[in-house]
Design an enzyme around this catalytic site. Structure first.
Site, PDB file in Angstrom:
ATOM      1  CB  CYS A  73      -0.594   4.223   2.261  1.00 15.79           C
ATOM      2  SG  CYS A  73      -1.003   3.730   0.372  1.00 15.79           S
ATOM      3  CG  HIS A 161      -5.318   4.057   3.517  1.00 14.07           C
ATOM      4  ND1 HIS A 161      -5.044   5.156   3.886  1.00 14.07           N
ATOM      5  CD2 HIS A 161      -5.074   3.511   2.537  1.00 14.07           C
ATOM      6  CE1 HIS A 161      -4.410   5.328   2.789  1.00 14.07           C
ATOM      7  NE2 HIS A 161      -4.359   4.610   1.758  1.00 14.07           N
ATOM      8  CD  GLU A 163      -6.344   6.315   7.144  1.00 15.96           C
ATOM      9  OE1 GLU A 163      -6.051   6.678   5.803  1.00 15.96           O
ATOM     10  OE2 GLU A 163      -5.793   5.238   7.649  1.00 15.96           O
TER      11      GLU A 163
END
Length: 183
Positions: A73, A161, A163
């Protein structure tokens, strides 16, 4: 054991990046983005997301350490900005569940996700022009450049993202980055 350091750009998911790396068997540490580059000992770096490109600390200096770098990002935006690309406001300002079309199935970071993957991404700001040497590796109907890659320099970026649980194949992105760092 492979060691990947996460550079904290003060994003809300930075701790999840460290955890995702630990979960795939990587030794990791999280350091603040004001940490001097010569204090970092790593096989690769992750530049985390965060609130503002103006608060990205020493991120430009981390690109010269000679190890692979994955920008997530804001981290991707910092890479683009530092290397002559352009970052601008996105048309869609919030977080969204997005389908990313993978443009390059041979790309070492995102190619294994082809032909498409579902991700959780913020598009308040986004890369609008690639830096020299980079290719677009992913796009969506929300953002023209969802991911980018310069394998010759070991520099990669994803707007989304990997994660977070909302990203379908996030673990694969981290495993692919680990493989890049080990090669």
């Amino acid at each position: 054991m492979t060691r990947i350091v996460v550079v904290d750009n003060h994003g809300q998911f930075t701790h999840l990046e460290g955890r995702a790396l630990r979960d795939i068997g990587v030794e990791t540490a999280i350091v603040d983005n004001t940490t001097a580059p010569d204090e970092i000992d790593a096989d690769g770096l992750v530049l985390s997301g965060g609130p503002s490109i103006d608060e990205s600390g020493r991120c430009d200096e981390y690109l010269d350490l000679g190890v692979p770098v994955l920008g997530i990002c804001l981290g991707m935006q910092v890479i683009a900005d530092e290397l002559g690309g352009a970052v601008g406001a996105g048309d869609y300002g919030g977080y969204a569940d997005v389908t990313v079309d993978i443009d390059d199935s041979d790309d070492p970071l995102v190619g294994s996700l082809a032909p498409e993957t579902r991700v959780w991404a913020s598009h308040a700001d986004e890369v609008v022009e690639l830096p020299e040497g980079f290719v677009r590796t992913g796009s969506s109907d929300v953002c023209d450049i969802e991911s980018m890659s310069d394998p010759d320099r070991g520099l990669y970026g994803v707007q989304w993202h990997p994660e977070v649980a909302h990203t379908a194949e996030g673990e694969a992105v981290f495993e692919n980055f680990r493989a890049i760092c080990e090669s």
